[in-house]
Design a protein around this motif. Structure first.
Motif, PDB file in Angstrom:
ATOM      1  N   GLU A 306       0.804  -1.251  -0.126  1.00  0.00           N
ATOM      2  CA  GLU A 306       0.011  -0.010   0.090  1.00  0.00           C
ATOM      3  C   GLU A 306       0.779   1.445   0.174  1.00  0.00           C
ATOM      4  O   GLU A 306       0.656   2.440  -0.778  1.00  0.00           O
ATOM      5  N   LYS A 307       1.872   1.301   0.709  1.00  0.00           N
ATOM      6  CA  LYS A 307       2.862   2.338   0.510  1.00  0.00           C
ATOM      7  C   LYS A 307       3.453   2.600  -0.625  1.00  0.00           C
ATOM      8  O   LYS A 307       4.026   3.634  -0.961  1.00  0.00           O
ATOM      9  N   ALA A 308       3.816   1.309  -1.201  1.00  0.00           N
ATOM     10  CA  ALA A 308       4.573   1.414  -2.701  1.00  0.00           C
ATOM     11  C   ALA A 308       3.672   2.025  -3.774  1.00  0.00           C
ATOM     12  O   ALA A 308       3.975   2.848  -4.726  1.00  0.00           O
ATOM     13  N   VAL A 309       2.326   1.616  -3.676  1.00  0.00           N
ATOM     14  CA  VAL A 309       1.385   1.855  -4.657  1.00  0.00           C
ATOM     15  C   VAL A 309      -0.027   2.366  -3.798  1.00  0.00           C
ATOM     16  O   VAL A 309      -0.845   1.675  -3.932  1.00  0.00           O
ATOM     17  N   PRO A 310       0.084   3.483  -3.517  1.00  0.00           N
ATOM     18  CA  PRO A 310      -1.155   3.926  -2.727  1.00  0.00           C
ATOM     19  C   PRO A 310      -2.580   4.137  -3.762  1.00  0.00           C
ATOM     20  O   PRO A 310      -2.233   4.309  -4.955  1.00  0.00           O
ATOM     21  N   ALA A 311      -3.689   3.894  -3.271  1.00  0.00           N
ATOM     22  CA  ALA A 311      -4.865   3.971  -4.175  1.00  0.00           C
ATOM     23  C   ALA A 311      -4.835   5.426  -4.928  1.00  0.00           C
ATOM     24  O   ALA A 311      -4.598   6.319  -4.186  1.00  0.00           O
ATOM     25  N   GLY A 312      -5.228   5.334  -5.976  1.00  0.00           N
ATOM     26  CA  GLY A 312      -5.167   6.307  -6.968  1.00  0.00           C
ATOM     27  C   GLY A 312      -4.083   7.236  -7.469  1.00  0.00           C
ATOM     28  O   GLY A 312      -3.982   8.368  -7.979  1.00  0.00           O
ATOM     29  N   THR A 313      -2.770   6.407  -7.081  1.00  0.00           N
ATOM     30  CA  THR A 313      -1.661   7.082  -7.537  1.00  0.00           C
ATOM     31  C   THR A 313      -1.265   7.074  -8.854  1.00  0.00           C
ATOM     32  O   THR A 313      -0.392   7.535  -9.508  1.00  0.00           O
ATOM     33  N   ALA A 314      -1.690   6.048  -9.579  1.00  0.00           N
ATOM     34  CA  ALA A 314      -1.535   5.710 -11.001  1.00  0.00           C
ATOM     35  C   ALA A 314      -2.014   6.932 -11.908  1.00  0.00           C
ATOM     36  O   ALA A 314      -2.802   7.574 -11.542  1.00  0.00           O
ATOM     37  N   ARG A 315      -1.192   7.275 -12.956  1.00  0.00           N
ATOM     38  CA  ARG A 315      -1.534   8.215 -13.703  1.00  0.00           C
ATOM     39  C   ARG A 315      -2.135   7.765 -14.935  1.00  0.00           C
ATOM     40  O   ARG A 315      -1.713   6.802 -15.776  1.00  0.00           O
ATOM     41  N   GLY A 316      -3.140   8.642 -15.483  1.00  0.00           N
ATOM     42  CA  GLY A 316      -4.033   8.258 -16.996  1.00  0.00           C
ATOM     43  C   GLY A 316      -5.112   7.279 -16.647  1.00  0.00           C
ATOM     44  O   GLY A 316      -5.164   6.430 -15.630  1.00  0.00           O
ATOM     45  N   ASP A 317      -6.170   7.553 -17.316  1.00  0.00           N
ATOM     46  CA  ASP A 317      -7.286   6.490 -17.052  1.00  0.00           C
ATOM     47  C   ASP A 317      -7.248   5.087 -17.580  1.00  0.00           C
ATOM     48  O   ASP A 317      -6.303   5.126 -18.470  1.00  0.00           O
ATOM     49  N   ARG A 318      -7.950   4.278 -17.090  1.00  0.00           N
ATOM     50  CA  ARG A 318      -7.753   3.087 -17.489  1.00  0.00           C
ATOM     51  C   ARG A 318      -8.457   2.696 -18.978  1.00  0.00           C
ATOM     52  O   ARG A 318      -7.745   1.509 -19.604  1.00  0.00           O
ATOM     53  N   TYR A 319      -8.915   3.454 -19.723  1.00  0.00           N
ATOM     54  CA  TYR A 319      -9.539   3.435 -20.996  1.00  0.00           C
ATOM     55  C   TYR A 319      -9.340   4.862 -21.803  1.00  0.00           C
ATOM     56  O   TYR A 319      -9.346   5.862 -20.915  1.00  0.00           O
ATOM     57  N   PRO A 320      -9.089   4.838 -23.114  1.00  0.00           N
ATOM     58  CA  PRO A 320      -9.319   6.269 -23.644  1.00  0.00           C
ATOM     59  C   PRO A 320     -10.554   6.912 -23.295  1.00  0.00           C
ATOM     60  O   PRO A 320     -11.662   6.089 -22.982  1.00  0.00           O
TER      61      PRO A 320
END
Length: 331
Positions: A306-320
Motif C-alpha cells: 500500500e505504501k509503494a502503490v497508494p490507491a489513486g496514484t497511477a497516472r492516466g485513465d484505464r481506458y481512452p
C-alpha cells in the motif's frame, strides 16, 4: 489448484481464471498454436474458469477456444462469455445492443463457435443505455430455464444497476477491472456485491502488463496492440507508473516472487469472493501466474504494498476517453 465460489448462487471455480482476450490480437499478433497450448496447460494445472467475449476479434476468440477445448470433458471447465458490444468491419466499435432478441441471437452464435450446449456465466459486456437491465437479465433467465445458460453475470456496471439486476435474477458475479492501479470497485461497488452475495471476477490484474514487471519505458506497442491507445502507457504517464512497479519489485524480491505474482496475489487476498483472471497468452506467462494465489501476504506485506502503490496514484485513465463513460466507475 484452490477453488472459490462465485457468490451465493454461482459456480465453484478455480481460484485463478484464464482471460483469453489477448489470444486474439488485442495486444498484437498472437501465436495460435501457443495460445491453444496455453489453454491446455491451464486446464491441466486445474484452471477451470475461462473468460471470453463474443466480440473479441469478431468471434475469433470463441472459435479459438472451441478448438482448444475440443475433446475436454465439458463439466471440467466453466465458460464466462460477454456479449452485446457491436463491432464493425476492421474491428471498429459500433456501440452496444443488449435487447432480449439480440442477446438470444448472440448466444446462438457463441454456442456454435464454442462447440458447447451451454454457457456457464453469460453477461452483457457493458450497460446498454437504451435497454433496461431488467429486460436483459430477464431474457438471460429465460435462457437459463431453457438450459442454454447456467448463471447470470454482469460487467462494468454501477452499484444501482447491480441491485436492479439482482432483483430480477440472482447474479453470480460482476466482472470489473481491479488491480493495484485500478481500485474504483472498492468504494461503492464491492460493498454492494458483498451485501448481496455476488462474486467478483477481476480482470486487468496486471494493468494489461503495465505492472507485470515485464514492461519498460522504452517499449513501444506494436501494430494492433490496444496499449498504444491507453492513457496509462502514454508518454508522461508510463514513466510515473513504471516507477510504482519498481517499488513493487523491491517488495517482490524480498518475498522471493516476481512482480506479477505479487500483483496477482494482492488481488486474490482482498477476499475469498474475488477470482483474479490471468490474461496469459503463452505458457511462460501462465506458469508465472499460477503460483500467485498460493503466495502468502502478511499484514506487513500488505502495508508495504500500500505504501509503494497508494490507491489513486497511477497516472492516466484505464481506458481512452471515448470509453470511460460506459464504465461502472472511473479509475
Amino acid at each position: 489448484m484452490q477453488t472459490r465460489t462465485l457468490g451465493k448462487s454461482g459456480p465453484v471455480v478455480s481460484a485463478l481464471g484464464l482471460g483469453a482476450m489477448g489470444m486474439s490480437g488485442a495486444y498484437g499478433q498472437a501465436d495460435r498454436s501457443e495460445s491453444i497450448a496455453t489453454v491446455h496447460a491451464a486446464l491441466d494445472a486445474g484452471v477451470t474458469l475461462i473468460d471470453t467475449g463474443d466480440f473479441y476479434a469478431s468471434g475469433h476468440n470463441e472459435m479459438l477456444l472451441g478448438e482448444a477445448l475440443r475433446g475436454r470433458e465439458r463439466e471440467s471447465y466453466q465458460l464466462s462469455v460477454k456479449f452485446g458490444m457491436l463491432m464493425g468491419a476492421g474491428h471498429s466499435f459500433g456501440g452496444y445492443d443488449s435487447r432480449p432478441e439480440a442477446m438470444k441471437n448472440f448466444l446462438s452464435y457463441s454456442l456454435t463457435r464454442l462447440g458447447t450446449d451451454y454457457i456457464d456465466i453469460y453477461r452483457p459486456a457493458r450497460l446498454d443505455p437504451a435497454v433496461p437491465i431488467e429486460e436483459t437479465v430477464g431474457a438471460i433467465k429465460e435462457m437459463i430455464d431453457a438450459g442454454f445458460v447456467r448463471h447470470v453475470g454482469l460487467s462494468e456496471v454501477d452499484a444501482a444497476t447491480i441491485r436492479r439486476a439482482h432483483a430480477v435474477h440472482p447474479i453470480a458475479d460482476l466482472q470489473f477491472e481491479y488491480s493495484l492501479i485500478s481500485r474504483a470497485v472498492e468504494a461503492e461497488i464491492l460493498p454492494v456485491l458483498r451485501e448481496l452475495g455476488i462474486g467478483l471476477t477481476a480482470y486487468g490484474v496486471l494493468g494489461r502488463g503495465l505492472i507485470s514487471g515485464h514492461w519498460s519505458a522504452g517499449h513501444v506497442a506494436g501494430p494492433g496492440d490496444l496499449r498504444g491507445r491507453s492513457p496509462r502507457f502514454a508518454d508522461g504517464n508510463v514513466e510515473h507508473n513504471l516507477a510504482l512497479v519498481e517499488a513493487l519489485r523491491r517488495i517482490a524480491v524480498a518475498k522471493g516472487c516476481s512482480v506479477a505474482q505479487l500483483a496477482i496475489a494482492w488481488v486474490a487476498v482482498q477476499g475469498p469472493d474475488i477470482v483474479p483472471l490471468a490474461g496469459a497468452r503463452t505458457r511462460e506467462r501462465l506458469s508465472e501466474a499460477l503460483p500467485a494465489t498460493e503466495l502468502v501476504l502478511t499484514g506487513d506485506d500488505l502495508a508495504e504494498i500500500e505504501k509503494a502503490v497508494p490507491a489513486g496514484t497511477a497516472r492516466g485513465d484505464r481506458y481512452p476517453a471515448a470509453f470511460m463513460s460506459s464504465l461502472g466507475a472511473g479509475n
